[in-house]
Design an enzyme around this catalytic site. Structure first.
Site, short mmCIF file in Angstrom:
data_model
loop_
_atom_site.label_atom_id
_atom_site.label_comp_id
_atom_site.label_asym_id
_atom_site.label_seq_id
_atom_site.Cartn_x
_atom_site.Cartn_y
_atom_site.Cartn_z
N VAL A 252 0.70 2.59 21.84
CA VAL A 252 -0.24 3.41 22.19
C VAL A 252 -1.88 2.88 22.38
CG1 VAL A 252 -1.69 5.51 21.14
CG2 VAL A 252 0.77 5.12 20.98
N GLY B 115 -14.32 0.71 -10.10
CA GLY B 115 -14.25 -0.62 -10.76
C GLY B 115 -14.79 -1.77 -10.07
N GLY C 255 1.86 0.95 9.33
CA GLY C 255 1.56 0.08 8.17
C GLY C 255 0.53 0.51 7.24
N GLY D 19 6.51 7.51 9.30
CA GLY D 19 6.66 8.00 10.49
C GLY D 19 8.03 8.84 10.52
N CYS E 23 0.73 6.98 -4.86
CA CYS E 23 1.98 7.53 -5.11
C CYS E 23 2.03 8.93 -5.45
CB CYS E 23 2.97 6.55 -6.12
SG CYS E 23 4.35 7.18 -6.48
N HIS F 127 36.29 11.10 -8.84
CA HIS F 127 36.30 11.72 -8.00
C HIS F 127 36.48 13.43 -8.09
CE1 HIS F 127 38.91 12.82 -4.25
NE2 HIS F 127 39.65 13.47 -5.04
P1 FAD Z 1 -1.77 2.79 -5.50
O1 FAD Z 1 -0.64 3.65 -5.81
O2 FAD Z 1 -2.30 2.76 -4.05
O3 FAD Z 1 -2.86 3.00 -6.60
C1 FAD Z 1 -4.14 2.45 -6.50
C2 FAD Z 1 -5.25 3.26 -7.21
O4 FAD Z 1 -6.39 2.25 -7.34
C3 FAD Z 1 -5.70 4.04 -6.29
O5 FAD Z 1 -5.45 5.38 -6.94
C4 FAD Z 1 -7.32 3.88 -6.09
O6 FAD Z 1 -7.85 5.48 -5.87
C5 FAD Z 1 -7.41 3.02 -7.06
N1 FAD Z 1 -8.52 2.11 -6.86
C6 FAD Z 1 -8.65 1.35 -5.69
N2 FAD Z 1 -9.80 0.62 -5.85
C7 FAD Z 1 -10.36 0.93 -6.91
C8 FAD Z 1 -11.59 0.54 -7.95
N3 FAD Z 1 -12.29 -0.43 -7.14
N4 FAD Z 1 -11.80 1.11 -8.91
C9 FAD Z 1 -11.16 2.25 -9.30
N5 FAD Z 1 -9.91 2.64 -8.82
C10 FAD Z 1 -9.71 2.07 -7.75
N6 FAD Z 1 6.86 4.22 -2.35
C11 FAD Z 1 7.96 4.37 -2.68
O7 FAD Z 1 8.63 3.54 -3.54
N7 FAD Z 1 8.95 5.35 -2.61
C12 FAD Z 1 8.45 6.37 -1.76
O8 FAD Z 1 9.01 7.46 -1.61
C13 FAD Z 1 7.19 6.18 -1.28
N8 FAD Z 1 6.54 7.15 -0.33
C14 FAD Z 1 5.39 7.03 0.19
C15 FAD Z 1 4.80 8.14 0.89
C16 FAD Z 1 3.56 7.86 1.69
C17 FAD Z 1 3.28 8.93 2.42
C18 FAD Z 1 2.62 6.66 1.33
C19 FAD Z 1 1.48 6.76 1.76
C20 FAD Z 1 3.27 5.66 0.43
C21 FAD Z 1 4.70 5.66 -0.13
N9 FAD Z 1 4.97 4.83 -1.00
C22 FAD Z 1 6.36 5.22 -1.55
C23 FAD Z 1 4.46 3.70 -1.27
C24 FAD Z 1 3.78 3.83 -2.76
O9 FAD Z 1 2.81 4.88 -2.77
C25 FAD Z 1 3.13 2.56 -3.03
O10 FAD Z 1 3.84 1.33 -2.80
C26 FAD Z 1 2.84 2.64 -4.46
O11 FAD Z 1 1.53 3.69 -4.83
C27 FAD Z 1 1.85 1.17 -4.67
O12 FAD Z 1 1.37 1.41 -6.21
P2 FAD Z 1 -0.05 0.56 -6.59
O13 FAD Z 1 -0.05 0.97 -8.21
O14 FAD Z 1 0.11 -0.57 -6.02
O15 FAD Z 1 -1.32 1.12 -5.80
P1 NAI Z 2 5.99 0.51 8.15
O1 NAI Z 2 5.57 -0.88 8.08
O2 NAI Z 2 7.31 0.94 7.48
O3 NAI Z 2 6.26 0.93 9.56
C1 NAI Z 2 5.17 0.72 10.52
C2 NAI Z 2 5.70 0.57 11.97
O4 NAI Z 2 4.79 0.68 13.05
C3 NAI Z 2 6.74 -0.50 12.40
O5 NAI Z 2 8.05 -0.09 12.61
C4 NAI Z 2 5.97 -1.44 13.16
O6 NAI Z 2 6.80 -2.21 14.12
C5 NAI Z 2 5.17 -0.22 13.96
N1 NAI Z 2 3.97 -0.68 14.68
C6 NAI Z 2 3.00 -1.51 14.29
N2 NAI Z 2 2.00 -1.46 15.16
C7 NAI Z 2 2.32 -0.63 16.11
C8 NAI Z 2 1.67 -0.09 17.39
N3 NAI Z 2 0.27 -0.68 17.41
N4 NAI Z 2 2.35 0.81 18.14
C9 NAI Z 2 3.32 1.34 17.74
N5 NAI Z 2 4.06 0.89 16.49
C10 NAI Z 2 3.45 0.06 15.84
O7 NAI Z 2 4.76 1.32 7.65
P2 NAI Z 2 4.51 2.81 7.24
O8 NAI Z 2 5.49 3.72 7.90
O9 NAI Z 2 3.12 3.27 7.91
O10 NAI Z 2 4.55 2.71 5.68
C11 NAI Z 2 3.58 1.82 5.13
C12 NAI Z 2 4.32 1.46 3.87
O11 NAI Z 2 4.34 2.27 2.66
C13 NAI Z 2 5.65 0.80 3.98
O12 NAI Z 2 5.54 -0.62 3.60
C14 NAI Z 2 6.44 1.51 3.04
O13 NAI Z 2 7.07 0.71 2.23
C15 NAI Z 2 5.78 2.62 2.25
N6 NAI Z 2 6.47 3.68 2.17
C16 NAI Z 2 7.44 3.78 1.50
C17 NAI Z 2 8.29 4.82 1.34
C18 NAI Z 2 9.57 4.91 1.00
O14 NAI Z 2 9.85 4.06 -0.06
N7 NAI Z 2 10.15 6.06 0.85
C19 NAI Z 2 7.81 5.99 2.05
C20 NAI Z 2 6.52 5.73 2.99
C21 NAI Z 2 5.75 4.75 2.94
#
Ligand code: FAD
Ligand code: NAI
Length: 468
Positions: A239, A117, A274, A187, A44, A447
């Protein structure tokens, strides 16, 4: 074996893990958090929510300067992009946030055990750090190791031309063209960033719609608006391969149901189909921790796995992969560990897509209610009839409220429009409190605010909006 014995060792310092560790320390548990990254905060803060929102905000300002300021009588002359400065701002924001967690750990006396860990057994965690492996005794273990992006056979990620979200957050120049594989949240958000900065973005989506989990009407409207901004969509398409020749990426595409092959090329390909739970090297096999078919850790209502004393939360277990879901699970899990009670209402977790306009939802979609056979009423109100939205020049979108046909209880709320992500908060609260649509309609809304759209949508459930 270290001499220190902990009450709780959290593995992973993402929003799930670091929040759980802080809350546990507040509750008097002697707590450590293992993190293998150089900085705290997980996906995050390092490569997810925070850097993506920094780039979304900055690129939106660039688009505003180009396309919307003139309407407000603000002349800025020719607008140009300083990409390194935009990236530097993003990096600074990430640094401030990750350093902030270090500060909070120190303040709350949470030990950061640096390294990877591994669960040795219930009650023991091994940490492989720069100076070797150290084993720690602990009463409880909380796994919060998060998730990683899903690979696609035939598409080899190099994080330069074929990138996941991590590479897409750090491109050195604006590509002329980008193919986004997957029309989900990542995306559309990162596609929007680069589209605003000048890239021709084509989204290839396997299904016949984008944002599959969201309310269908919201997805359709989002696609229409994003297409108007210049994003192209190829739905029901897959793809089958993407090859980087060093200058371009050559892609082959096919209809999802099979058929004629199409070729395309792009400067950059973003793979965003995903994410999958991250449990690599955690020792779950030897510890006997059960996973489901999608390799997520299985937990009970206390977030405890099948092994006593080992818990899991966040992206590594079932449910929406969202930072605030992980945080709430972390808090509830450690509160129950400390003898308190707690619960999470999974129907009241908002989801926001930070495109412009923003797309936000809480509770059930129309499709879900139809599948579940629940009779419901719909109230809708457009931003085009809202005074504040007109003043802002941001009139696209609507709010939609779904209420139980008999009891009027709020079942779901869906907004596409300016600041929808902030606006959804009052509706999450309403769902959490079991409010009716009438409760929302009779609540005084200031408002002129965008939130009056919510009030009007609630009035519309009863067929009596005032301003349309
Ligand atoms: P993570 O944040 O994935 O943290 C896990 C941590 O564990 C990592 O730092 C990793 O290095 C560490 N770790 C793993 N294995 C080990 C190990 N064996 N030993 C030590 N450390 C370890 N969610 C939202 O709600 N709003 C958003 O706007 C949003 N935007 C996103 C944008 C992108 C590009 C991406 C990829 C995700 C986004 N998400 C968003 C999703 C969000 O980031 C995740 O849902 C969230 O970070 C999950 O939290 P977590 O604590 O479960 O794991
Ligand atoms: P996603 O699950 O949101 O979207 C993946 C998309 O790829 C789906 O529409 C699916 O139908 C499509 N797809 C799957 N296989 C495919 C294939 N072979 N070819 C073409 N399309 C295919 O996953 P995304 O965007 O990668 O995000 C991952 C996670 O991160 C989400 O679960 C989301 O909750 C979290 N995230 C949250 C954000 C937020 O809260 N604003 C921002 C970014 C990520």
């Amino acid at each position: 074996m270290s001499n220190t014995t902990y009450d709780l060792i959290v593995i992973g310092s993402g929003p799930g893990g670091y929040v759980a560790a802080i809350r546990a320390a507040q509750l008097g548990l002697k707590t450590a958090c293992v993190e293998m990254r150089a900085t705290l905060g997980g996906t995050c803060l390092n490569v997810g929510c925070i850097p993506s929102k920094a780039l979304l905000t900055s690129s939106e300002k660039f688009a505003e300067a180009q396309h919307s300021l003139a309407m407000h009588g603000v002349k800025v002359g020719s607008v140009s992009l300083d990409l390194p400065a935009m990236m530097a701002h993003k990096d600074k924001v990430v640094k401030e946030n990750t350093a902030g967690i270090e500060f909070l750990f120190r303040k709350n006396k949470v030990d950061w055990l640096k390294g990877k860990g591994r669960v040795v057994t219930a009650g023991q965690v091994a940490v492989e750090g720069a100076s070797g492996t150290q084993t720690y005794a602990t009463k409880n273990i909380l796994i919060a190791t998060g998730s990683d992006s899903m690979p696609l056979p035939g598409v080899d990620v190099d994080e330069k031309r074929i990138v996941t979200s991590t590479g897409a957050l750090a491109l050195a120049e604006v590509p002329k063209s980008m193919v986004v594989i997957g029309g989900g949240v990542i995306g559309l958000e990162l596609g929007s960033v680069w589209q605003r900065l000048g890239t021709k973005v084509t989204v290839v989506e396997f299904l016949d719609r984008i944002l599959p989990g969201m309310d269908g009407e919201l997805s359709k409207t989002a696609q229409k608006i994003l297409a108007k901004q210049g994003m192209e969509f190829k739905l029901s398409t897959k793809v089958t391969s993407a090859k980087n020749d060093g200058k371009k990426v050559a892609l082959t595409l096919e209809p999802a149901a099979g058929g004629a092959v199409e070729k395309m090329d792009a400067d950059v390909v973003l793979l965003s189909i995903g994410r999958r739970p991250y449990t690599e090297g955690l020792g779950l096999d030897t510890a006997g921790v059960a996973l489901d078919q999608r390799k997520r850790i299985v937990v009970d209502h206390h977030f405890q796995t099948n092994v006593k004393g080992i818990y899991a939360i966040g992206d590594v277990i079932a449910g929406p992969m969202l930072a605030h879901k992980a945080e709430d699970e972390g808090v509830v899990c450690v509160e129950m560990m400390a003898g308190q009670s707690g619960h999470i209402n999974y129907d009241a977790i908002p989801g926001v897509v930070y495109t412009w306009p923003e797309i936000a939802s809480v509770g059930k979609t129309e499709e879900q209610l139809k599948t579940e056979g629940v009779a419901f009423k719909v109230g809708k109100f457009p931003f085009s009839a809202n005074g504040r939205a007109r003043a802002m020049g941001d009139t696209e979108g609507f709010a939609k409220i779904l209420a139980d046909a008999k009891t009027d209880r709020l079942l779901g709320a869906h907004i596409i429009g300016p600041d929808a992500g902030t606006m959804i908060a009052e509706l999450a609260l309403a769902v959490e409190f079991g409010a009716s649509s009438e409760d929302v309609a009779r609540t005084c809304h200031a408002h002129p605010t965008l939130n009056e759209v919510v009030k009007e949508a609630a009035l519309a459930v009863d067929g009596r909006p005032l301003h349309v």
